[in-house]
Design an enzyme around this catalytic site. Structure first.
Site, mmCIF file in Angstrom:
data_model
loop_
_atom_site.group_PDB
_atom_site.id
_atom_site.type_symbol
_atom_site.label_atom_id
_atom_site.label_comp_id
_atom_site.label_asym_id
_atom_site.label_seq_id
_atom_site.Cartn_x
_atom_site.Cartn_y
_atom_site.Cartn_z
ATOM 1 N N SER A 142 0.874 -1.178 0.000
ATOM 2 C CA SER A 142 0.000 0.000 0.000
ATOM 3 C C SER A 142 0.900 1.212 0.000
ATOM 4 O O SER A 142 2.042 1.150 0.501
ATOM 5 C CB SER A 142 -0.862 0.018 1.282
ATOM 6 O OG SER A 142 -1.539 1.254 1.409
ATOM 7 N N TYR A 155 -2.304 -0.480 10.605
ATOM 8 C CA TYR A 155 -2.200 -0.716 9.152
ATOM 9 C C TYR A 155 -0.887 -0.119 8.625
ATOM 10 O O TYR A 155 -0.112 -0.787 7.948
ATOM 11 C CB TYR A 155 -3.418 -0.094 8.459
ATOM 12 C CG TYR A 155 -3.545 -0.412 6.991
ATOM 13 C CD1 TYR A 155 -4.125 -1.611 6.567
ATOM 14 C CD2 TYR A 155 -3.100 0.476 6.010
ATOM 15 C CE1 TYR A 155 -4.256 -1.911 5.218
ATOM 16 C CE2 TYR A 155 -3.230 0.182 4.663
ATOM 17 C CZ TYR A 155 -3.812 -1.005 4.264
ATOM 18 O OH TYR A 155 -3.938 -1.286 2.923
#
Ligand SMILES: NC(=O)c1ccc[n+]([C@@H]2O[C@H](COP(=O)([O-])OP(=O)(O)OC[C@H]3O[C@@H](n4cnc5c(N)ncnc54)[C@H](O)[C@@H]3O)[C@@H](O)[C@H]2O)c1
Length: 264
Positions: A142, A155
């Protein structure tokens, strides 16, 4: 690497980016695409649509990853490309009351799915790939692994760790013919994105999973380590490394705007 004629595994292949990767590899002529996911019904549906094969698998469990690798190679032949793509979006708090959170739960889950799953794939495939002179890992990470994601410390931290592992994987095994790419988009229009509050991840527009999968395929063909479906991310990384303090200040302003938007 060309995927034509190759055996490919995609974790988290039942939905979103993983599903689009499976479809793109099939269109590109892969010999067999293995859809590995916790969602066994979804995995079977995707596999059926691309003449692939489905495995139920929790990537947080080493034995499940080992099972996927052993069974795939036994039934279909050597895995040329393993895509660690499964991910979870838990622990999002747009108000960021406490970056340390209130429990270990989102941290341990994210660590298992975003980091250890990649480690297990490497642990069990590297010996096989070394013996046959090469192989390829595509790890879906990501832009949050390069830049951070406001409101999501677990995250962001585990995605950073995933970047660290992928770098080391690439460095350790270049001499063995093993290639690595990391796929680092911002917002992609999937269930995961829809499950979290709208935020800066969508600032440059949400891409379709199909678009991201096409970019991944091109990156693999060109054997590029860093695959950025949102090209703006490269500029953001440059700005971050040019002046870390200015970058933290800019991110803190984004956090302040999120508190205004989502505050009581
Ligand atoms: N959607 C985005 O905006 C975005 C942006 C950047 C990176 N990513 C990353 O892309 C990857 C795919 O996410 P997505 O957006 O397609 O999400 P998604 O929720 O649409 O799909 C994720 C898939 O992973 C599977 N999965 C989750 N945990 C699993 C586990 N423990 N074992 C096996 N399968 C599991 C789910 O069943 C699902 O099929 C993730 O790693 C995510 O972090 C997504």
């Amino acid at each position: 690497m060309q995927v034509t004629g190759k055996v490919v595994v995609v974790t988290g292949g039942a939905n979103g980016i993983g599903k689009a990767l499976c479809e793109a590899f099939h269109r590109a002529g892969a010999a067999k695409v293995i859809v590995a996911d916790m969602d066994s019904g979804g995995a079977r549906a995707v596999a059926a649509s691309i003449d692939g094969a489905a495995f139920q698998c929790d990537v947080a469990q080493e034995k499940d990853i080992l099972h996927v690798i052993e069974e795939t190679e036994r039934q279909f032949g050597p895995i040329a490309l393993f895509c660690s793509n499964a991910g979870i979006g838990g622990g999002f708090d747009p108000l960021s009351e406490n970056a340390g959170g209130i429990s270990d739960e989102p941290w341990t889950k994210s660590w298992a799915v975003h980091v250890m799953a990649h480690v297990y794939a490497a642990r069990h495939l590297i010996p096989r790939m070394k013996a046959r002179g090469g192989g390829y890992f595509l790890n879906t990470i990501s832009a949050a692994g390069l830049l951070s994601q406001v409101g999501s410390p677990a995250y962001s931290t585990t995605k950073h760790a995933a970047v660290g592992f992928a770098e080391n994987l690439a460095i350790s095994h270049r001499a063995h013919g093993i290639k690595v790419s990391i796929l680092c988009p911002q917002g992609v229009d999937t269930n995961m994105l829809r499950s979290i509050p709208k935020g800066p991840q969508s600032g440059d527009g949400d891409l379709s999973p199909a678009q991201v999968a096409e970019d991944a395929l091109r990156g693999i063909e060109q054997e590029t380590f860093l695959i950025l479906p949102h090209p703006q991310v490269l500029d953001y990384i440059r700005k971050k490394t040019e002046n870390y303090d200015r970058w933290i200040g800019g991110m803190a302003k984004i956090q302040a705007r999120m508190r205004e938007t989502y505050g009581e």
